[in-house]
Design a protein around this motif. Structure first.
Motif, short mmCIF file in Angstrom:
data_model
loop_
_atom_site.label_atom_id
_atom_site.label_comp_id
_atom_site.label_asym_id
_atom_site.label_seq_id
_atom_site.Cartn_x
_atom_site.Cartn_y
_atom_site.Cartn_z
N VAL A 1 -3.95 -89.35 86.33
CA VAL A 1 -2.59 -88.95 85.97
C VAL A 1 -2.57 -87.51 85.46
N VAL A 2 -3.50 -87.20 84.55
CA VAL A 2 -3.55 -85.85 83.97
C VAL A 2 -3.89 -84.82 85.04
N TRP A 3 -4.85 -85.14 85.90
CA TRP A 3 -5.27 -84.22 86.97
C TRP A 3 -4.09 -83.91 87.90
N GLU A 4 -3.36 -84.93 88.29
CA GLU A 4 -2.23 -84.72 89.20
C GLU A 4 -1.14 -83.88 88.55
N LYS A 5 -0.90 -84.08 87.27
CA LYS A 5 0.09 -83.26 86.56
C LYS A 5 -0.35 -81.80 86.51
N LEU A 6 -1.63 -81.58 86.23
CA LEU A 6 -2.14 -80.21 86.12
C LEU A 6 -2.11 -79.50 87.47
N THR A 7 -2.50 -80.20 88.53
CA THR A 7 -2.51 -79.55 89.84
C THR A 7 -1.10 -79.20 90.30
N VAL B 1 -19.19 -64.17 77.78
CA VAL B 1 -18.60 -65.50 77.91
C VAL B 1 -17.09 -65.37 78.07
N PHE B 2 -16.56 -66.15 78.99
CA PHE B 2 -15.12 -66.23 79.25
C PHE B 2 -14.45 -66.89 78.05
N THR B 3 -13.69 -66.15 77.27
CA THR B 3 -13.08 -66.66 76.04
C THR B 3 -11.59 -66.33 75.99
N PRO B 4 -10.84 -66.96 75.05
CA PRO B 4 -11.27 -67.96 74.07
C PRO B 4 -11.56 -69.32 74.73
N VAL B 5 -12.37 -70.11 74.05
CA VAL B 5 -12.64 -71.48 74.49
C VAL B 5 -11.99 -72.41 73.47
N VAL B 6 -11.06 -73.23 73.92
CA VAL B 6 -10.22 -74.05 73.05
C VAL B 6 -10.39 -75.52 73.45
N HIS B 7 -10.18 -76.42 72.50
CA HIS B 7 -10.26 -77.84 72.82
C HIS B 7 -8.95 -78.54 72.49
N ALA B 8 -8.67 -79.62 73.25
CA ALA B 8 -7.47 -80.42 73.03
C ALA B 8 -7.71 -81.79 73.66
N ALA B 9 -6.79 -82.71 73.41
CA ALA B 9 -6.90 -84.07 73.96
C ALA B 9 -5.57 -84.49 74.56
N VAL B 10 -5.65 -85.26 75.65
CA VAL B 10 -4.45 -85.79 76.31
C VAL B 10 -4.48 -87.31 76.20
N LEU B 11 -3.37 -87.87 75.71
CA LEU B 11 -3.22 -89.32 75.57
C LEU B 11 -2.04 -89.75 76.44
N PRO B 12 -2.24 -89.91 77.75
CA PRO B 12 -1.11 -90.09 78.67
C PRO B 12 -0.32 -91.37 78.46
N LEU C 1 3.47 -84.82 79.33
CA LEU C 1 2.86 -84.71 80.65
C LEU C 1 3.63 -83.79 81.58
N ASP C 2 4.95 -83.80 81.52
CA ASP C 2 5.74 -82.98 82.44
C ASP C 2 5.76 -81.51 82.04
N VAL C 3 5.28 -81.20 80.84
CA VAL C 3 5.22 -79.79 80.41
C VAL C 3 3.78 -79.45 80.00
N LEU C 4 2.81 -80.14 80.58
CA LEU C 4 1.42 -79.96 80.18
C LEU C 4 0.95 -78.52 80.42
N GLY C 5 1.34 -77.96 81.55
CA GLY C 5 0.95 -76.57 81.83
C GLY C 5 1.48 -75.61 80.79
N GLU C 6 2.73 -75.80 80.37
CA GLU C 6 3.32 -74.93 79.34
C GLU C 6 2.60 -75.09 78.01
N ARG C 7 2.29 -76.32 77.65
CA ARG C 7 1.60 -76.57 76.38
C ARG C 7 0.22 -75.91 76.37
N ILE C 8 -0.48 -76.00 77.49
CA ILE C 8 -1.81 -75.38 77.58
C ILE C 8 -1.71 -73.87 77.49
N ALA C 9 -0.73 -73.29 78.18
CA ALA C 9 -0.54 -71.84 78.13
C ALA C 9 -0.27 -71.38 76.70
N ALA C 10 0.58 -72.14 75.99
CA ALA C 10 0.91 -71.77 74.61
C ALA C 10 -0.32 -71.87 73.71
N LEU C 11 -1.12 -72.90 73.90
CA LEU C 11 -2.31 -73.10 73.07
C LEU C 11 -3.31 -71.97 73.28
#
Length: 541
Positions: free
Chosen positions: A19-25, A114-125, A149-159
Motif C-alpha cells: 500500500v505504501v509503495w503504491e502511494k509513493l510511486t 554522504v547523501f544527506t540529510p538522512v531522516v527516519h519516519a514510520a508509516v502506519l497505513p 497516505l494520500d499526501v505521503l509525498g507532501e509529508r516526506i518533502a516537508a520532513l
C-alpha cells in the motif's frame, strides 16, 4: 513516477508495504529513487529498511512500515487490536532510527561524501492516530497514519525540508554513488545465498563426511581442521559457528582477510537472527567495536602488533559476560602467536573455552609465525570439492598433500607465455578473449601476484576497501584483485597474472593459492620457465 529498485518488489508477506509503495510511486516525482527491502550487513549490525526514499536536492528518508493497528499502552508498543495485541520489541520509529543510523555509517564507510540529510519516519497505513497524540519519543511529524497516505509525498518533502541544515548538507551532492553502492549491496545479498546453497545442496560423499566430522568433534571444545584448497573449510567454519550458537553459546566467527570477512557476514545474514554469531567479521575489527582507535592502512606495526595487543588489553578489561563462549577462526594460518593470545583473551574461559581453527598451511602467505592453542592433532580434509579435474591436476604439482578430486572435468588450463613486464597487458587480453568466448564478466577474476592491477588500485583509491569488496559479491563486472587478498574466495574463471613475487620463498604458495581460486576455467599468464622452476622446487621439497 520515481525510479524503483527493485522493479517488482515482493510484497507477499506485507500488504502494508505494498500500500505504501503504491502511494509513493503515484505521488513522488520522476527524479526520486525508491528502494524496497534494502539490507545492510556488517560486523556490528544487520538491518532491513522497508522503504528508502532518495530525493535529489532534499536528502534520504528511511521508512519503517508497520501493518495492523498500532498503538501504545503504558509505554509499550503493540500491533493488533484490543482483543489480540502483540507486543513490539521496538517502536516503529526506533526501528526506523536504527535503519537510519546503520545506513549513514554504511555509506560513510564507502563514499567520500554522504547523501544527506538522512531522516527516519514510520508509516502506519492501517492505524489512525488520535488528534491529541503526544508521545515524547514518537513525534507526530515522523509518524504517518492512514489519513496521511494520500499526501505521503507532501509529508516526506516537508520532513526533509525541515531537516535540511545548510551548514551540514548540500543540495548538490550527486545521488549516483549512493545508488551504485546500494545496488551492489542488493546484488551481494542475493548472490551469496546461491554460493552457500551450491555447497549445502551438494549430496556427494564429501558433504556427508564433512557434517559427520563436525558431529564426531562435537564433544571436543577445541579442534583444528586442516585441508587444502577446495576442501570446504569455510563451509565447515560456518556450520560449526551456527551449531555452537544453537547450543546456546555466545560465538565469534572471525578471519583476517577483508574479502573473506565480508563473505562470512553476508552468509550469516541469511540465517535467522537467533542462529547468528554475536560477532562475525575481521579479527582486527573486533577491537574497533570495543572502542580501539583506527590506524593507517600502511602502518604495518599497528596491524601486526599494536592493535592485537590493544584487543587483548580491552578483552582482559571487559566484564567476562561480554566475552565469548566460543570462537571460530577461518584461515587460521594467517594468525601470529600474538594474535592467538588476543583470541584467547576474548574467551570467557581462556583455558577451556571453545576454539575451532580452520587452516591450510599451503596457503600461509604472510610472514607470521603462530599456531592455534589447540593440543589435539589437526583433523585433515583431503577431498577437493571446488576445482575441476584439470585445475586440481595443476594444483597437485604445487602441493605437498595429495587430494581426492570430486569434481568433474571442465576446460583445459591455458598457459600464456610472456615476460614479467608484459604480463598485465597479456592478462587483460586473456580477459577480453574469455568474454569473446561467452564468459559473463561477473564470472571472471584477474588476480596478480606482484603489483596490483591498475583497475584494482583505482577501485580501492576511488571507493575504499568496503565498496571494492561489495563489487566482488555484486558480480557486476570483471573483478581485479591480488592473490593475497583473495584467499577463501573463488570465481568460475580466473586469469592468474604472475607479474612478480616479492618473496621467492613463498612463491609456490602464491601460485598454489592463485590457481586454486578458479573453479572451472584457469588461464595462467607469465614466464613459463619461472613458473616451472617454482613447480619443480615444490616437488623437490
Amino acid at each position: 513516477m520515481p525510479h524503483c529498485i527493485l522493479d517488482e518488489p515482493d510484497f507477499a508477506s506485507s500488504p502494508a508495504e505494498r500500500v505504501v509503495w503504491e502511494k509513493l510511486t503515484a505521488q513522488l516525482p520522476d527524479d526520486v529513487v525508491l528502494l524496497h527491502g534494502q539490507r545492510l550487513t556488517d560486523d556490528r549490525s544487520d538491518v532491513e529498511i522497508d522503504v528508502l526514499v532518495l530525493w535529489p536536492g532534499r536528502g534520504a528518508l528511511v521508512l519503517e512500515v508497520k501493518g495492523g493497528v498500532v498503538g501504545i499502552d503504558d509505554g509499550r508498543w503493540y500491533t493488533g487490536s484490543a482483543h489480540a495485541r502483540h507486543p513490539l520489541r521496538r517502536s516503529p520509529l526506533e526501528q526506523a532510527m536504527i535503519g537510519k543510523n546503520t545506513l549513514y555509517k554504511y555509506l560513510r564507510d564507502r563514499l567520500s561524501v554522504v547523501f544527506t540529510p538522512v531522516v527516519h519516519a514510520a508509516v502506519l497505513p492501517y492505524t489512525f492516530l488520535p488528534d491529541d497524540w503526544d508521545v515524547p519519543d514518537a513525534p507526530r511529524d515522523r509518524l504517518f497514519d492512514g489519513r496521511d497516505l494520500d499526501v505521503l509525498g507532501e509529508r516526506i518533502a516537508a520532513l526533509l525540508t525541515e531537516a535540511f541544515d545548510p551548514d551540514l548538507d548540500s543540495p548538490f551532492i550527486p545521488i549516483d554513488p549512493t545508488i551504485r553502492t546500494l545496488r551492489r549491496t542488493h546484488a551481494a545479498m542475493e548472490n551469496v545465498p546461491l554460493f552457500a546453497r551450491q555447497i549445502e545442496d551438494t549430496a556427494d560423499s564429501l558433504a556427508i563426511e564433512q557434517e559427520r566430522l563436525l558431529r564426531v568433534l562435537r564433544h571436543h571444545p577445541r579442534a583444528q581442521i586442516s585441508g587444502g584448497a577446495g576442501t570446504g573449510k569455510t563451509h565447515l567454519a560456518l556450520m560449526k559457528a551456527r551449531s555452537l550458537v544453537l547450543e546456546g553459546k555466545k560465538v565469534a566467527l572471525m578471519c583476517y582477510s577483508r574479502g573473506l570477512g565480508r563473505y562470512l557476514q553476508l552468509a550469516v545474514a541469511q540465517w535467522p537472527h537467533e542462529e547468528r554469531p554475536a560477532y562475525t567479521g575481521l579479527f582486527h575489527d573486533l577491537a574497533f567495536t570495543w572502542g580501539a582507535e583506527e590506524g593507517a592502512d600502511d602502518d604495518s606495526d599497528f596491524w601486526e602488533v599494536r592493535l592485537p595487543t590493544e584487543l587483548k588489553r580491552r578483552a582482559d578489561d571487559r566484564p567476562r559476560r561480554e566475552l565469548f563462549d566460543a570462537i571460530v577462526i577461518d584461515e587460521g594460518q594467517d594468525f601470529s602467536s600474538l594474535w592467538w593470545e588476543a583470541v584467547q583473551s576474548c574467551l570467557r574461559n581462556q583455558v577451556e573455552g571453545t576454539l575451532y581453527a580452520f587452516t591450510d598451511e599451503q596457503q600461509r602467505l604472510f610472514p607470521r609465525e603462530g599456531d592455534a592453542p589447540i593440543s589435539l592433532s589437526p583433523f585433515q580434509l583431503d577431498e577437493n570439492l571446488r576445482n575441476s579435474v584439470q585445475i586440481a591436476e595443476v594444483l597437485s604439482h604445487l602441493s605437498t598433500e595429495a587430494s581426492i578430486v570430486r569434481n568433474d572435468h571442465a576446460f583445459d588450463v591455458e598457459w600464456v607465455e610472456c615476460g614479467e613486464s608484459d604480463s598485465v597487458d597479456a592478462a587483460d587480453d586473456a580477459v577480453e578473449r574469455l568474454m569473446d568466448e561467452g564468459w559473463v564478466p561477473g564470472d571472471i577474476a584477474l588476480l596478480t601476484t606482484g603489483r596490483r592491477h591498475p583497475e584494482h588500485k583505482n577501485s580501492v583509491d576511488a571507493h575504499g576497501h568496503a565498496d571494492y569488496w561489495e563489487q566482488f559479491f555484486a558480480q557486476e563486472d570483471v573483478f581485479y584483485g591480488h592473490v593475497l587478498g583473495f584467499k577463501g574466495l573463488e570465481r568460475p574463471a580466473v586469469v592468474l597474472c604472475v607479474n612478480g613475487i616479492r618473496d621467492q620463498d613463498r612463491a609456490p604458495k602464491m601460485l598454489y593459492t592463485g590457481i586454486s581460486r578458479a573453479t572451472t576455467k584457469l588461464v595462467v599468464v607469465g614466464d613459463m620457465e619461472e613458473i616451472a622452476a617454482i613447480r619443480d622446487a615444490t616437488v623437490k621439497s
